[in-house]
Design a protein around this motif. Structure first.
Motif, PDB file in Angstrom:
ATOM      1  N   PRO A 184       0.818  -1.218   0.000  1.00  0.00           N
ATOM      2  CA  PRO A 184       0.000   0.000   0.000  1.00  0.00           C
ATOM      3  C   PRO A 184       0.853   1.272   0.000  1.00  0.00           C
ATOM      4  CG  PRO A 184      -0.723  -1.525   1.704  1.00  0.00           C
ATOM      5  CD  PRO A 184       0.572  -2.041   1.172  1.00  0.00           C
ATOM      6  N   ALA A 185       1.995   1.242   0.684  1.00  0.00           N
ATOM      7  CA  ALA A 185       2.820   2.440   0.818  1.00  0.00           C
ATOM      8  C   ALA A 185       3.750   2.662  -0.368  1.00  0.00           C
ATOM      9  CB  ALA A 185       3.643   2.356   2.109  1.00  0.00           C
ATOM     10  N   LEU A 186       4.081   1.611  -1.074  1.00  0.00           N
ATOM     11  CA  LEU A 186       5.026   1.697  -2.181  1.00  0.00           C
ATOM     12  C   LEU A 186       4.267   1.532  -3.494  1.00  0.00           C
ATOM     13  CD1 LEU A 186       8.122   2.027  -2.201  1.00  0.00           C
ATOM     14  CD2 LEU A 186       8.298  -0.446  -2.440  1.00  0.00           C
ATOM     15  N   PRO A 187       4.306   2.536  -4.379  1.00  0.00           N
ATOM     16  CA  PRO A 187       3.593   2.419  -5.660  1.00  0.00           C
ATOM     17  C   PRO A 187       4.071   1.204  -6.450  1.00  0.00           C
ATOM     18  CG  PRO A 187       4.440   4.652  -5.336  1.00  0.00           C
ATOM     19  CD  PRO A 187       5.017   3.810  -4.243  1.00  0.00           C
ATOM     20  N   ALA A 188       3.211   0.686  -7.304  1.00  0.00           N
ATOM     21  CA  ALA A 188       3.500  -0.539  -8.049  1.00  0.00           C
ATOM     22  C   ALA A 188       4.787  -0.440  -8.861  1.00  0.00           C
ATOM     23  CB  ALA A 188       2.324  -0.884  -8.960  1.00  0.00           C
ATOM     24  N   ASP A 189       5.032   0.726  -9.494  1.00  0.00           N
ATOM     25  CA  ASP A 189       6.240   0.840 -10.305  1.00  0.00           C
ATOM     26  C   ASP A 189       7.506   0.835  -9.443  1.00  0.00           C
ATOM     27  OD1 ASP A 189       5.577   3.376  -9.277  1.00  0.00           O
ATOM     28  OD2 ASP A 189       6.492   4.430 -10.963  1.00  0.00           O
ATOM     29  N   ARG A 190       7.438   1.434  -8.263  1.00  0.00           N
ATOM     30  CA  ARG A 190       8.594   1.422  -7.348  1.00  0.00           C
ATOM     31  C   ARG A 190       8.803   0.024  -6.765  1.00  0.00           C
ATOM     32  NH1 ARG A 190      12.547   4.515  -7.457  1.00  0.00           N
ATOM     33  NH2 ARG A 190      12.893   4.502  -5.222  1.00  0.00           N
ATOM     34  N   LEU A 191       7.703  -0.675  -6.470  1.00  0.00           N
ATOM     35  CA  LEU A 191       7.806  -2.038  -5.964  1.00  0.00           C
ATOM     36  C   LEU A 191       8.458  -2.941  -7.012  1.00  0.00           C
ATOM     37  CD1 LEU A 191       7.202  -4.069  -3.702  1.00  0.00           C
ATOM     38  CD2 LEU A 191       4.988  -4.455  -4.788  1.00  0.00           C
ATOM     39  N   ALA A 192       8.050  -2.792  -8.274  1.00  0.00           N
ATOM     40  CA  ALA A 192       8.638  -3.587  -9.358  1.00  0.00           C
ATOM     41  C   ALA A 192      10.128  -3.292  -9.495  1.00  0.00           C
ATOM     42  CB  ALA A 192       7.911  -3.307 -10.671  1.00  0.00           C
ATOM     43  N   LEU A 193      10.495  -2.021  -9.373  1.00  0.00           N
ATOM     44  CA  LEU A 193      11.903  -1.636  -9.453  1.00  0.00           C
ATOM     45  C   LEU A 193      12.695  -2.210  -8.281  1.00  0.00           C
ATOM     46  CD1 LEU A 193      13.714   0.008 -11.336  1.00  0.00           C
ATOM     47  CD2 LEU A 193      13.228   2.006  -9.925  1.00  0.00           C
ATOM     48  N   LEU A 194      12.122  -2.168  -7.098  1.00  0.00           N
ATOM     49  CA  LEU A 194      12.765  -2.729  -5.911  1.00  0.00           C
ATOM     50  C   LEU A 194      12.979  -4.232  -6.070  1.00  0.00           C
ATOM     51  CD1 LEU A 194      13.779  -2.850  -2.993  1.00  0.00           C
ATOM     52  CD2 LEU A 194      11.384  -2.717  -2.233  1.00  0.00           C
ATOM     53  N   VAL A 195      11.958  -4.950  -6.498  1.00  0.00           N
ATOM     54  CA  VAL A 195      12.076  -6.391  -6.685  1.00  0.00           C
ATOM     55  C   VAL A 195      13.119  -6.699  -7.761  1.00  0.00           C
ATOM     56  CG1 VAL A 195      10.853  -8.461  -7.501  1.00  0.00           C
ATOM     57  CG2 VAL A 195       9.779  -6.947  -5.820  1.00  0.00           C
ATOM     58  N   GLY A 196      13.149  -5.890  -8.813  1.00  0.00           N
ATOM     59  CA  GLY A 196      14.158  -6.074  -9.863  1.00  0.00           C
ATOM     60  C   GLY A 196      15.569  -5.863  -9.349  1.00  0.00           C
ATOM     61  N   ALA A 197      15.768  -4.818  -8.558  1.00  0.00           N
ATOM     62  CA  ALA A 197      17.092  -4.544  -7.997  1.00  0.00           C
ATOM     63  C   ALA A 197      17.528  -5.663  -7.063  1.00  0.00           C
ATOM     64  CB  ALA A 197      17.080  -3.204  -7.263  1.00  0.00           C
ATOM     65  N   LEU A 198      16.623  -6.125  -6.216  1.00  0.00           N
ATOM     66  CA  LEU A 198      16.947  -7.226  -5.303  1.00  0.00           C
ATOM     67  C   LEU A 198      17.252  -8.508  -6.072  1.00  0.00           C
ATOM     68  CD1 LEU A 198      14.196  -6.570  -2.611  1.00  0.00           C
ATOM     69  CD2 LEU A 198      16.676  -6.335  -2.264  1.00  0.00           C
ATOM     70  N   SER A 199      16.504  -8.761  -7.129  1.00  0.00           N
ATOM     71  CA  SER A 199      16.702  -9.972  -7.922  1.00  0.00           C
ATOM     72  C   SER A 199      18.059  -9.977  -8.613  1.00  0.00           C
ATOM     73  CB  SER A 199      15.585 -10.115  -8.966  1.00  0.00           C
ATOM     74  OG  SER A 199      14.342 -10.265  -8.321  1.00  0.00           O
ATOM     75  N   ALA A 200      18.501  -8.804  -9.054  1.00  0.00           N
ATOM     76  CA  ALA A 200      19.805  -8.694  -9.721  1.00  0.00           C
ATOM     77  C   ALA A 200      20.960  -8.832  -8.744  1.00  0.00           C
ATOM     78  CB  ALA A 200      19.910  -7.362 -10.456  1.00  0.00           C
ATOM     79  N   ALA A 201      20.702  -8.580  -7.480  1.00  0.00           N
ATOM     80  CA  ALA A 201      21.767  -8.540  -6.478  1.00  0.00           C
ATOM     81  C   ALA A 201      21.904  -9.838  -5.699  1.00  0.00           C
ATOM     82  CB  ALA A 201      21.528  -7.370  -5.527  1.00  0.00           C
ATOM     83  N   THR A 202      21.392 -10.946  -6.228  1.00  0.00           N
ATOM     84  CA  THR A 202      21.556 -12.226  -5.537  1.00  0.00           C
ATOM     85  C   THR A 202      21.594 -13.355  -6.554  1.00  0.00           C
ATOM     86  OG1 THR A 202      20.837 -13.541  -3.642  1.00  0.00           O
ATOM     87  CG2 THR A 202      19.107 -12.738  -5.110  1.00  0.00           C
TER      88      THR A 202
END
Length: 197
Positions: free
Chosen positions: A142-160
């Motif tokens: 709810p607090a994080l817009p969908a586009d920012r959430l997608a970017l966050l998940v993408g960044a985390l996915s690239a870093a592991t």
């Protein structure tokens, strides 16, 4: 659930069904082909080939899938989204380190498949880490817009995972222990950037 999220969920289920078919073939000692895995899982051959055009990639990933623990087990005892994300990130990295030859072989087969198709079609790979990070971050939706959430998940996915293991051990030449510490720091930094300290 949006239509896009439902389509992604359906694709994930289809992919997992094909992998389950391949695992059943492996367990019986039968050759893994895309056609046989499709038949085993009750999915059309044409659909299966959209997910796996190369049986070597299918067999490599099916073998890896057996090793992956369930999300609930990975985050057991974690009481915050941040702790869950860190647990997933470290688990995926540790999994790549523990099964390094198999993960490198899988990555090589995926890249071979990409080259064989002229480099125009990105190889479809598992998205377990993506689904796990999304689950871990469910409390921030709810607090994080969908586009920012997608970017966050993408960044985390690239870093592991395998890619981070290769970058940290092959390119940066860190020991496995130092690479794991670097991964922890990267994950924390990404979370701080998106969610605040």
């Amino acid at each position: 659930m949006t239509a896009t999220r439902e389509r992604i969920s359906q694709k994930s289920r289809t992919r997992e069904a094909i992998l389950a078919g391949a695992r059943a073939l492996i367990e019986r000692g039968e050759p893994v082909t895309v056609t046989a895995a499709a038949a085993e899982s009750g999915i059309s051959k044409a659909t299966a080939y959209r997910y796996f055009s190369d049986p070597a990639v299918l067999a490599a990933e099916a073998g890896l899938a057996v090793e992956v623990r369930d999300y609930a087990e990975i985050v057991q005892g974690c009481d915050t989204p941040r702790a869950k994300v860190l647990a997933v990130s470290l688990y995926m990295f540790d999994l790549a380190l523990a099964h390094e030859p198999a993960f490198r072989q899988f990555l090589a087969r995926s890249l071979d498949c990409w080259l064989a198709e002229g480099g125009t079609k990105a190889p479809l790979r598992g998205a377990r880490r993506v689904a796990m990070f999304e689950a871990a971050l469910a409390g921030h939706r709810p607090a994080l817009p969908a586009d920012r959430l997608a970017l966050l998940v993408g960044a985390l996915s690239a870093a592991t995972g395998t890619e981070a293991m290769i970058a940290l051990t092959d390119v940066a030449r860190l020991s496995p222990d130092m690479a794991r510490q670097a991964l922890r720091e990267m994950t924390e930094a990404i979370l701080d950037r998106f969610l605040g300290a």
